[in-house]
Design a protein around this motif. Structure first.
Motif, PDB file in Angstrom:
ATOM      1  N   VAL A   5      24.166  -3.616  43.059  1.00  0.00           N
ATOM      2  CA  VAL A   5      23.169  -3.324  42.032  1.00  0.00           C
ATOM      3  C   VAL A   5      21.777  -3.631  42.576  1.00  0.00           C
ATOM      4  O   VAL A   5      21.418  -4.797  42.772  1.00  0.00           O
ATOM      5  N   GLU A   6      21.021  -2.564  42.805  1.00  0.00           N
ATOM      6  CA  GLU A   6      19.654  -2.718  43.288  1.00  0.00           C
ATOM      7  C   GLU A   6      18.693  -2.976  42.129  1.00  0.00           C
ATOM      8  O   GLU A   6      18.918  -2.491  41.009  1.00  0.00           O
ATOM      9  N   SER A   7      17.635  -3.696  42.426  1.00  0.00           N
ATOM     10  CA  SER A   7      16.575  -3.935  41.457  1.00  0.00           C
ATOM     11  C   SER A   7      15.280  -4.206  42.212  1.00  0.00           C
ATOM     12  O   SER A   7      15.291  -4.390  43.427  1.00  0.00           O
ATOM     13  N   GLY A   8      14.182  -4.194  41.474  1.00  0.00           N
ATOM     14  CA  GLY A   8      12.894  -4.521  42.061  1.00  0.00           C
ATOM     15  C   GLY A   8      12.003  -3.336  42.365  1.00  0.00           C
ATOM     16  O   GLY A   8      10.860  -3.507  42.791  1.00  0.00           O
ATOM     17  N   GLY A  10       9.717   0.117  41.508  1.00  0.00           N
ATOM     18  CA  GLY A  10       8.672   0.362  40.531  1.00  0.00           C
ATOM     19  C   GLY A  10       7.526   1.140  41.113  1.00  0.00           C
ATOM     20  O   GLY A  10       7.642   1.740  42.188  1.00  0.00           O
ATOM     21  N   LEU A  20      12.710  -5.636  46.963  1.00  0.00           N
ATOM     22  CA  LEU A  20      13.951  -5.108  46.418  1.00  0.00           C
ATOM     23  C   LEU A  20      15.073  -6.114  46.598  1.00  0.00           C
ATOM     24  O   LEU A  20      15.114  -6.838  47.598  1.00  0.00           O
ATOM     25  N   SER A  21      15.974  -6.132  45.636  1.00  0.00           N
ATOM     26  CA  SER A  21      17.170  -6.970  45.717  1.00  0.00           C
ATOM     27  C   SER A  21      18.395  -6.094  45.524  1.00  0.00           C
ATOM     28  O   SER A  21      18.345  -5.083  44.826  1.00  0.00           O
ATOM     29  N   CYS A  22      19.484  -6.503  46.133  1.00  0.00           N
ATOM     30  CA  CYS A  22      20.769  -5.828  45.942  1.00  0.00           C
ATOM     31  C   CYS A  22      21.812  -6.913  45.741  1.00  0.00           C
ATOM     32  O   CYS A  22      22.206  -7.586  46.704  1.00  0.00           O
ATOM     33  N   THR A  78      23.608 -11.493  48.081  1.00  0.00           N
ATOM     34  CA  THR A  78      22.473 -10.624  47.791  1.00  0.00           C
ATOM     35  C   THR A  78      21.702 -10.336  49.067  1.00  0.00           C
ATOM     36  O   THR A  78      21.523 -11.224  49.910  1.00  0.00           O
ATOM     37  N   TYR A  80      18.011  -8.489  50.485  1.00  0.00           N
ATOM     38  CA  TYR A  80      16.648  -8.227  50.029  1.00  0.00           C
ATOM     39  C   TYR A  80      15.924  -7.296  51.002  1.00  0.00           C
ATOM     40  O   TYR A  80      16.260  -7.228  52.184  1.00  0.00           O
ATOM     41  N   CYS A  96      21.065   0.500  48.637  1.00  0.00           N
ATOM     42  CA  CYS A  96      21.708  -0.595  49.340  1.00  0.00           C
ATOM     43  C   CYS A  96      23.070  -0.113  49.839  1.00  0.00           C
ATOM     44  O   CYS A  96      23.762   0.633  49.137  1.00  0.00           O
ATOM     45  N   THR A 110      17.310   2.448  43.575  1.00  0.00           N
ATOM     46  CA  THR A 110      16.169   2.037  42.758  1.00  0.00           C
ATOM     47  C   THR A 110      14.939   2.803  43.229  1.00  0.00           C
ATOM     48  O   THR A 110      14.715   2.955  44.433  1.00  0.00           O
TER      49      THR A 110
END
Length: 116
Positions: A5-8, A10, A20-22, A78, A80, A96, A110
């Motif tokens: 699950v990627e996030s960060g 924008g 970014l995080s995964c 995780t 990054y 990711c 993301t």
């Protein structure tokens, strides 16, 4: 069940930064080399960065070398991607990837958008 699950992602102005995080689960994280890829509209998915399971080796695409840094936390499962000095051409969906000789897994991506 394997999850990445990627996030960060924008919207950021040129010259800015994003991290970014995964977050992963469902597999033995340290067994896998982790990679980041990206895909811009109308283009092929391209390699961005990689880090081995023990974090003793990293490598980057020439286009991001010196600006992006890949890292991992094997306690948090995780990976990054610190992205600095962002450019409009860095705009893409960032994915990711977990890679081993027998299996590979992908996240859902993301979106990163860099405005000029």
């Amino acid at each position: 069940q394997v999850q990445l699950v990627e996030s960060g992602g924008g919207l950021v102005q040129a010259g800015g930064s994003l991290r970014l995080s995964c977050a992963t689960s469902g597999f033995i994280f340290t067994y896998y080399t982790m990679k980041w890829y990206r895909q811009a509209p109308g283009k092929e998915r391209e390699f961005v960065a990689t880090i081995t399971g023990s974090a003793d080796y990293t490598n980057y695409a020439d286009s991001v070398k010196g600006r992006f840094t890949i890292s991992r936390d094997n306690l948090k499962n995780t990976v990054y991607l610190q992205m600095n000095s962002l450019r409009p051409e860095d705009t893409a969906v960032y994915y990711c990837n977990a890679f081993s000789v027998s299996r590979t897994y992908w996240g859902q991506g993301t979106q990163v958008t860099v405005s000029s």
